[in-house]
Design a protein around this motif. Structure first.
Motif, PDB file in Angstrom:
ATOM      1  N   MET A   1       0.836  -1.194   0.000  1.00 47.44           N
ATOM      2  CA  MET A   1       0.000   0.000   0.000  1.00 47.44           C
ATOM      3  C   MET A   1       0.879   1.255   0.000  1.00 47.44           C
ATOM      4  O   MET A   1       1.932   1.288   0.627  1.00 47.44           O
ATOM      5  CB  MET A   1      -0.902   0.009   1.236  1.00 47.44           C
ATOM      6  CG  MET A   1      -1.790   1.234   1.353  1.00 47.44           C
ATOM      7  SD  MET A   1      -2.944   1.075   2.735  1.00 47.44           S
ATOM      8  CE  MET A   1      -4.002  -0.188   2.046  1.00 47.44           C
ATOM      9  N   LEU A   4       1.692   6.717   3.625  1.00 41.10           N
ATOM     10  CA  LEU A   4       0.994   7.968   3.900  1.00 41.10           C
ATOM     11  C   LEU A   4       1.767   8.832   4.887  1.00 41.10           C
ATOM     12  O   LEU A   4       1.241   9.787   5.433  1.00 41.10           O
ATOM     13  CB  LEU A   4      -0.407   7.660   4.456  1.00 41.10           C
ATOM     14  CG  LEU A   4      -1.297   6.847   3.520  1.00 41.10           C
ATOM     15  CD1 LEU A   4      -2.553   6.436   4.242  1.00 41.10           C
ATOM     16  CD2 LEU A   4      -1.652   7.635   2.279  1.00 41.10           C
ATOM     17  N   ASN A 141     -10.616   6.295   5.758  1.00 48.43           N
ATOM     18  CA  ASN A 141     -10.419   6.355   4.304  1.00 48.43           C
ATOM     19  C   ASN A 141      -9.085   5.787   3.854  1.00 48.43           C
ATOM     20  O   ASN A 141      -8.809   5.709   2.659  1.00 48.43           O
ATOM     21  CB  ASN A 141     -10.617   7.780   3.765  1.00 48.43           C
ATOM     22  CG  ASN A 141      -9.619   8.767   4.338  1.00 48.43           C
ATOM     23  OD1 ASN A 141      -8.659   8.382   4.996  1.00 48.43           O
ATOM     24  ND2 ASN A 141      -9.854  10.048   4.086  1.00 48.43           N
ATOM     25  N   ASN A 142      -8.224   5.359   4.816  1.00 49.94           N
ATOM     26  CA  ASN A 142      -7.003   4.655   4.438  1.00 49.94           C
ATOM     27  C   ASN A 142      -6.377   4.032   5.675  1.00 49.94           C
ATOM     28  O   ASN A 142      -6.750   4.361   6.813  1.00 49.94           O
ATOM     29  CB  ASN A 142      -6.004   5.580   3.744  1.00 49.94           C
ATOM     30  CG  ASN A 142      -5.336   4.883   2.566  1.00 49.94           C
ATOM     31  OD1 ASN A 142      -5.064   3.683   2.618  1.00 49.94           O
ATOM     32  ND2 ASN A 142      -5.085   5.624   1.499  1.00 49.94           N
ATOM     33  N   THR A 143      -5.432   3.132   5.445  1.00 50.77           N
ATOM     34  CA  THR A 143      -4.776   2.460   6.558  1.00 50.77           C
ATOM     35  C   THR A 143      -3.414   1.942   6.116  1.00 50.77           C
ATOM     36  O   THR A 143      -3.173   1.711   4.929  1.00 50.77           O
ATOM     37  CB  THR A 143      -5.634   1.286   7.071  1.00 50.77           C
ATOM     38  OG1 THR A 143      -5.003   0.697   8.210  1.00 50.77           O
ATOM     39  CG2 THR A 143      -5.829   0.228   6.001  1.00 50.77           C
ATOM     40  N   GLU A 144      -2.532   1.780   7.089  1.00 52.90           N
ATOM     41  CA  GLU A 144      -1.244   1.146   6.848  1.00 52.90           C
ATOM     42  C   GLU A 144      -0.818   0.434   8.110  1.00 52.90           C
ATOM     43  O   GLU A 144      -1.376   0.670   9.192  1.00 52.90           O
ATOM     44  CB  GLU A 144      -0.188   2.167   6.407  1.00 52.90           C
ATOM     45  CG  GLU A 144       0.152   3.218   7.452  1.00 52.90           C
ATOM     46  CD  GLU A 144       1.160   4.247   6.951  1.00 52.90           C
ATOM     47  OE1 GLU A 144       1.331   4.355   5.716  1.00 52.90           O
ATOM     48  OE2 GLU A 144       1.765   4.937   7.790  1.00 52.90           O
ATOM     49  N   LEU A 178      -9.866  -1.977   1.652  1.00 53.52           N
ATOM     50  CA  LEU A 178      -8.531  -1.387   1.785  1.00 53.52           C
ATOM     51  C   LEU A 178      -7.475  -2.447   2.075  1.00 53.52           C
ATOM     52  O   LEU A 178      -6.327  -2.339   1.632  1.00 53.52           O
ATOM     53  CB  LEU A 178      -8.525  -0.344   2.902  1.00 53.52           C
ATOM     54  CG  LEU A 178      -9.255   0.977   2.652  1.00 53.52           C
ATOM     55  CD1 LEU A 178      -9.297   1.806   3.927  1.00 53.52           C
ATOM     56  CD2 LEU A 178      -8.583   1.761   1.531  1.00 53.52           C
TER      57      LEU A 178
END
Length: 346
Positions: A1, A4, A141-144, A178
């Protein structure tokens, strides 16, 4: 991914040992179980609860005996007025040929098979006990993820770091997407139609399942009267035909009246329920099958992990079992001093 790190703002970062994603009944139940488990301090639990509640939500759910015991042990039932509980004492299943129904009941009337409760009543009772838990009213709205933590990025630019995420964000789970968790989608070409109808006589605390010409239907008793809440699984083509009519409720009633004529049971449309306008709701019945509902430091539960056909009314009951199983796994993990994200726990 894609990393960010370049958009991160340390001022907006928060850490919780464990974080629940999802604002429905399953998410709220998961948070309450974690709070009452005494495994975590309050500030170690985070709840991403973005879903606004509808004051006009009249949908109901049948809670089986095991789920009722869980609600009672968590002091949820004690927060609900008796007139908001409709106990089920009997279940009748009618086959396609109107044969004598299969019947489930107990000789002892004090033993209940379960209860029908409005969804917003349960959710309010759960949230009443969760006011002291940190909540985030935004979507992920996102992840890591790194070796030690999973990071969740919210729409309002907030950043949450956690050792373990429990995702209860529904059958269309964005977090599942995601994480690229493999999902097998089954399109059954059926529409679920739900609403309220009036019976010609008191429901007698009986839940009904019937395999009609329109499709299988589940009929639940509602409060102390002759009102029922139904969920019908109907072929897409038949559904379009019904909703093309000026009065689809009347057409549904005609079909049910023909089916149940041998027991002299008749149905008619009802305009309002508890002062709220009664409208039919409907949604596509696309079912999900997920071989492994986990990813790095993440567990999927409820509809995010498995969506099933509504006919048996067991979807939410299964989700509540997910919550209990997750808490038991976490307790065993901490008992042996393991990391919350340990693969053996997941």
């Amino acid at each position: 991914m894609k990393s960010l790190m370049n958009i991160r703002d340390v001022k907006n970062e928060t850490f919780h040992k464990i974080c629940v994603v999802g604002g429905g009944i399953t998410g709220a139940m998961m948070v309450l179980l974690l709070k009452k488990s005494n495994m975590f301090k309050l500030n170690e639990i985070g709840w991403i609860n973005p879903s606004p509640k509808s004051k006009n939500d009249l949908r109901t759910t049948f809670y089986n005996k095991a789920s009722m015991d869980l609600l009672n042990n968590l002091n949820v039932l004690g927060k609900i007025k008796k007139n908001n509980l409709t106990f089920v004492q009997k279940i009748r299943v009618f086959g396609v040929n109107n044969a004598s129904p299969l019947i489930w009941d107990y000789d002892d009337p004090s033993i209940k098979l379960g209860a029908v409760i409005r969804n917003n009543i349960i959710l309010n009772a759960l949230e009443e006990q969760l006011k002291d838990v940190k909540q985030y009213k935004n979507f992920v709205n996102n992840t890591e993820c790194n070796k030690f933590e999973r990071t969740l990025f919210l729409e309002n630019k907030s950043i949450i770091n956690t050792h373990l995420v429990i995702s209860a964000d529904g059958k269309n789970s964005y977090l599942r997407e995601l994480l690229s968790i493999n999902t097998i989608n089954k399109k059954v070409k059926h529409i679920a139609v739900s609403g309220f109808l009036k019976q010609s006589k008191h429901h007698d605390w009986t839940a009904i399942q019937a395999f009609t010409n329109l499709g299988p239907i589940g009929i639940l008793p509602y409060e102390n009267k002759n009102i029922i809440n139904f969920v019908l699984s109907i072929d897409e083509i038949k559904c379009k035909k019904i909703f093309s009519e000026k009065n689809p409720e009347k057409l549904l009633c005609n079909e049910l009246n023909n089916f149940f004529s041998h027991i002299n049971l008749h149905f008619s449309p009802v305009e309002k329920i508890n002062g709220i306008e009664n409208k039919l709701s409907y949604w596509k019945l696309n079912l999900n099958f997920i071989m492994n509902p986990t990813s790095l430091r993440t567990i999927l539960i409820g509809d995010a992990a498995h969506s099933i056909h509504p006919l048996a009314g067991q979807g939410l009951n299964l989700s509540l079992r997910d919550c209990v199983s997750s808490v038991n796994a976490i307790r065993n993990c901490l008992r042996f001093g393991n990391d919350l994200g340990d693969e053996t726990v997941l």
